[in-house]
Motif scaffolding. Structure first.
Motif, mmCIF file in Angstrom:
data_model
loop_
_atom_site.group_PDB
_atom_site.id
_atom_site.type_symbol
_atom_site.label_atom_id
_atom_site.label_comp_id
_atom_site.label_asym_id
_atom_site.label_seq_id
_atom_site.Cartn_x
_atom_site.Cartn_y
_atom_site.Cartn_z
ATOM 1 N N MET A 1 0.825 -1.203 0.000
ATOM 2 C CA MET A 1 0.000 0.000 0.000
ATOM 3 C C MET A 1 0.860 1.253 0.000
ATOM 4 O O MET A 1 0.526 2.249 -0.663
ATOM 5 C CB MET A 1 -0.929 -0.001 1.219
ATOM 6 C CG MET A 1 -1.999 -1.087 1.208
ATOM 7 S SD MET A 1 -3.150 -0.983 -0.201
ATOM 8 C CE MET A 1 -4.006 0.560 0.158
ATOM 9 N N LEU A 2 1.976 1.223 0.735
ATOM 10 C CA LEU A 2 2.877 2.374 0.761
ATOM 11 C C LEU A 2 3.444 2.642 -0.630
ATOM 12 O O LEU A 2 3.562 3.804 -1.048
ATOM 13 C CB LEU A 2 4.015 2.127 1.758
ATOM 14 C CG LEU A 2 5.004 3.283 1.961
ATOM 15 C CD1 LEU A 2 4.288 4.520 2.494
ATOM 16 C CD2 LEU A 2 6.115 2.862 2.925
ATOM 17 N N THR B 1 -7.838 -1.860 -4.098
ATOM 18 C CA THR B 1 -6.380 -1.948 -4.103
ATOM 19 C C THR B 1 -5.892 -2.878 -2.999
ATOM 20 O O THR B 1 -5.012 -3.720 -3.220
ATOM 21 C CB THR B 1 -5.766 -0.542 -3.910
ATOM 22 O OG1 THR B 1 -6.135 0.281 -5.015
ATOM 23 C CG2 THR B 1 -4.252 -0.612 -3.815
ATOM 24 N N LYS B 2 -6.466 -2.737 -1.820
ATOM 25 C CA LYS B 2 -6.101 -3.601 -0.703
ATOM 26 C C LYS B 2 -6.427 -5.060 -0.997
ATOM 27 O O LYS B 2 -5.610 -5.950 -0.746
ATOM 28 C CB LYS B 2 -6.829 -3.137 0.561
ATOM 29 C CG LYS B 2 -6.523 -3.967 1.797
ATOM 30 C CD LYS B 2 -7.323 -3.465 2.988
ATOM 31 C CE LYS B 2 -7.072 -4.322 4.232
ATOM 32 N NZ LYS B 2 -7.888 -3.842 5.389
ATOM 33 N N SER B 3 -7.606 -5.308 -1.555
ATOM 34 C CA SER B 3 -8.018 -6.689 -1.828
ATOM 35 C C SER B 3 -7.167 -7.324 -2.924
ATOM 36 O O SER B 3 -6.995 -8.554 -2.941
ATOM 37 C CB SER B 3 -9.497 -6.738 -2.213
ATOM 38 O OG SER B 3 -9.717 -6.090 -3.451
ATOM 39 N N MET B 4 -6.627 -6.517 -3.832
ATOM 40 C CA MET B 4 -5.784 -7.054 -4.904
ATOM 41 C C MET B 4 -4.524 -7.696 -4.359
ATOM 42 O O MET B 4 -3.951 -8.580 -5.007
ATOM 43 C CB MET B 4 -5.421 -5.942 -5.887
ATOM 44 C CG MET B 4 -6.559 -5.513 -6.807
ATOM 45 S SD MET B 4 -7.029 -6.810 -7.976
ATOM 46 C CE MET B 4 -5.569 -6.848 -9.021
ATOM 47 N N TYR B 5 -4.091 -7.249 -3.182
ATOM 48 C CA TYR B 5 -2.877 -7.820 -2.598
ATOM 49 C C TYR B 5 -3.046 -9.319 -2.338
ATOM 50 O O TYR B 5 -2.092 -10.084 -2.476
ATOM 51 C CB TYR B 5 -2.518 -7.094 -1.302
ATOM 52 C CG TYR B 5 -1.252 -7.618 -0.659
ATOM 53 C CD1 TYR B 5 -0.007 -7.347 -1.213
ATOM 54 C CD2 TYR B 5 -1.305 -8.395 0.503
ATOM 55 C CE1 TYR B 5 1.155 -7.835 -0.642
ATOM 56 C CE2 TYR B 5 -0.148 -8.883 1.084
ATOM 57 C CZ TYR B 5 1.078 -8.606 0.512
ATOM 58 O OH TYR B 5 2.221 -9.090 1.086
ATOM 59 N N PHE B 6 -4.249 -9.747 -1.980
ATOM 60 C CA PHE B 6 -4.516 -11.159 -1.747
ATOM 61 C C PHE B 6 -4.237 -11.975 -3.006
ATOM 62 O O PHE B 6 -3.811 -13.122 -2.935
ATOM 63 C CB PHE B 6 -5.984 -11.375 -1.337
ATOM 64 C CG PHE B 6 -6.332 -10.841 0.012
ATOM 65 C CD1 PHE B 6 -6.221 -11.642 1.151
ATOM 66 C CD2 PHE B 6 -6.781 -9.542 0.162
ATOM 67 C CE1 PHE B 6 -6.552 -11.138 2.402
ATOM 68 C CE2 PHE B 6 -7.116 -9.038 1.405
ATOM 69 C CZ PHE B 6 -6.998 -9.835 2.532
ATOM 70 N N ALA C 1 -12.890 5.769 -1.870
ATOM 71 C CA ALA C 1 -13.029 4.698 -0.878
ATOM 72 C C ALA C 1 -13.078 3.332 -1.554
ATOM 73 O O ALA C 1 -12.429 2.372 -1.113
ATOM 74 C CB ALA C 1 -14.279 4.928 -0.034
ATOM 75 N N TYR C 2 -13.825 3.235 -2.639
ATOM 76 C CA TYR C 2 -13.975 1.961 -3.355
ATOM 77 C C TYR C 2 -12.643 1.483 -3.928
ATOM 78 O O TYR C 2 -12.266 0.311 -3.783
ATOM 79 C CB TYR C 2 -15.004 2.126 -4.471
ATOM 80 C CG TYR C 2 -14.990 1.035 -5.497
ATOM 81 C CD1 TYR C 2 -15.493 -0.233 -5.193
ATOM 82 C CD2 TYR C 2 -14.478 1.257 -6.779
ATOM 83 C CE1 TYR C 2 -15.482 -1.245 -6.148
ATOM 84 C CE2 TYR C 2 -14.461 0.253 -7.728
ATOM 85 C CZ TYR C 2 -14.964 -0.992 -7.415
ATOM 86 O OH TYR C 2 -14.947 -1.990 -8.353
ATOM 87 N N ASP C 3 -11.915 2.387 -4.595
ATOM 88 C CA ASP C 3 -10.637 2.002 -5.212
ATOM 89 C C ASP C 3 -9.585 1.657 -4.160
ATOM 90 O O ASP C 3 -8.717 0.811 -4.408
ATOM 91 C CB ASP C 3 -10.129 3.109 -6.124
ATOM 92 C CG ASP C 3 -10.869 3.161 -7.455
ATOM 93 O OD1 ASP C 3 -11.342 2.099 -7.891
ATOM 94 O OD2 ASP C 3 -10.985 4.255 -8.041
ATOM 95 N N THR C 4 -9.646 2.310 -3.007
ATOM 96 C CA THR C 4 -8.716 1.963 -1.933
ATOM 97 C C THR C 4 -8.971 0.543 -1.446
ATOM 98 O O THR C 4 -8.029 -0.249 -1.266
ATOM 99 C CB THR C 4 -8.844 2.947 -0.760
ATOM 100 O OG1 THR C 4 -8.553 4.268 -1.205
ATOM 101 C CG2 THR C 4 -7.884 2.574 0.370
ATOM 102 N N GLN C 5 -10.239 0.213 -1.214
ATOM 103 C CA GLN C 5 -10.563 -1.149 -0.773
ATOM 104 C C GLN C 5 -10.195 -2.175 -1.848
ATOM 105 O O GLN C 5 -9.670 -3.250 -1.536
ATOM 106 C CB GLN C 5 -12.045 -1.256 -0.432
ATOM 107 C CG GLN C 5 -12.417 -2.597 0.190
ATOM 108 C CD GLN C 5 -13.878 -2.668 0.558
ATOM 109 O OE1 GLN C 5 -14.731 -2.862 -0.303
ATOM 110 N NE2 GLN C 5 -14.188 -2.500 1.849
ATOM 111 N N TYR D 1 -9.781 1.723 3.431
ATOM 112 C CA TYR D 1 -8.774 0.744 3.870
ATOM 113 C C TYR D 1 -9.217 0.001 5.123
ATOM 114 O O TYR D 1 -8.934 -1.191 5.277
ATOM 115 C CB TYR D 1 -7.448 1.459 4.131
ATOM 116 C CG TYR D 1 -6.320 0.530 4.519
ATOM 117 C CD1 TYR D 1 -5.593 -0.148 3.540
ATOM 118 C CD2 TYR D 1 -5.970 0.339 5.854
ATOM 119 C CE1 TYR D 1 -4.555 -0.994 3.880
ATOM 120 C CE2 TYR D 1 -4.935 -0.515 6.211
ATOM 121 C CZ TYR D 1 -4.234 -1.176 5.220
ATOM 122 O OH TYR D 1 -3.220 -2.022 5.562
ATOM 123 N N THR D 2 -9.893 0.681 6.019
ATOM 124 C CA THR D 2 -10.195 0.094 7.328
ATOM 125 C C THR D 2 -11.596 -0.505 7.436
ATOM 126 O O THR D 2 -11.824 -1.359 8.293
ATOM 127 C CB THR D 2 -10.041 1.150 8.437
ATOM 128 O OG1 THR D 2 -10.915 2.264 8.164
ATOM 129 C CG2 THR D 2 -8.605 1.645 8.516
#
Length: 250
Positions: free
Chosen positions: A35-36, A206-211, A200-204, A148-149
């Motif tokens: 994310m960083l 982006t986070k889920s793509m890490y999986f 907010a949607y794109d942040t979530q 993200y949270t």
């Protein structure tokens, strides 16, 4: 009978818990680093765009931006539409491109966006631009933190938000002919709300793509493409805020 000496199995529940904790800590560290990297790319691109825009518009009426955008010619259309062409090329060709090519196109896009957005320095006051920028930055940070949270699945809103963007573009094209100030205000207000939701949607997302990409050679591409999505959310929200509250140059 269980083989308690089997090294493939934790000998005690405590060891199992410790192994799980170690795995979770490693995953969290990887996610934070991922994310960083996304935010570093996005922030660097926004700063590059701002520097290029300011430099191109330096001098006001006698600036290169004024010469290009008020003087006519094909160059202004190349500057205006080439960022869109790059976005489409990156979106549809990312699987065939190398990570270094995606990165080079991303930075080229940021430069071209700076040239295209230089016109705001010819139209709006510096105070208005600064106020809109920092207001957008504060709102973006809050919305991105929420995305993200939050435990709520925001993907259900994604389709509606994308449809909203399409409707927004259509309304803007219609208003080119109508030239309605009221419609302009409505479009700007709705635009802020749509891109706030997309942040907010794109942040979530982006986070889920890490999986899906952790430990694969797709990580580099996903980082750049995610940074591009968040960059577009920020820039569009900034422009709509500027249209709502910005004041013209004296």
């Amino acid at each position: 009978m269980a083989n308690w000496s089997d090294p493939r199995q934790p000998a005690t529940p405590f060891q199992a818990t410790r192994a799980d904790a170690t795995h979770t800590a490693a995953y969290d560290a990887g996610l934070r680093s991922y994310m960083l990297s996304v935010y570093n790319y996005m922030t660097s691109a926004i700063l590059l765009t701002a520097i290029v825009a300011l430099a191109f518009a330096w001098g006001g009426a006698s600036s290169p931006a004024a010469a290009v955008f008020t003087g006519g010619g094909i160059l202004k259309y190349i500057i205006m539409f080439s960022p869109l062409a790059i976005v489409f090329a990156m979106s549809f060709g990312q699987n065939r491109m190398s990570t270094s090519t995606i990165q080079a196109m991303f930075w080229g896009f940021a430069v071209l966006m700076g040239l295209s957005l230089s016109t705001i320095f010819l139209v709006y006051s510096g105070t208005s631009i600064a106020g809109a920028f920092f207001s957008t930055a504060a709102g973006f940070a809050a919305l991105s933190l929420y995305g993200y949270t939050t435990k709520r699945d925001l993907s259900v809103f994604g389709t509606f938000l994308i449809i909203g963007v399409v409707g927004l573009v259509v309304a803007m094209i219609i208003n080119v002919f109508l030239q309605s100030n009221v419609m302009e205000l409505v479009i700007s207000g709705v635009g802020v709300l749509i891109f706030a939701g997309l942040t907010a949607y794109d942040t979530q997302r982006t986070k889920s793509m890490y999986f899906q990409v952790a430990g694969t050679d797709m990580v580099g591409k996903v980082i750049v493409m995610s940074a591009l999505a968040l960059y577009l959310d920020f820039i569009n929200m900034f422009l709509f805020v500027l249209r709502l509250f910005g004041s013209g140059r004296n």
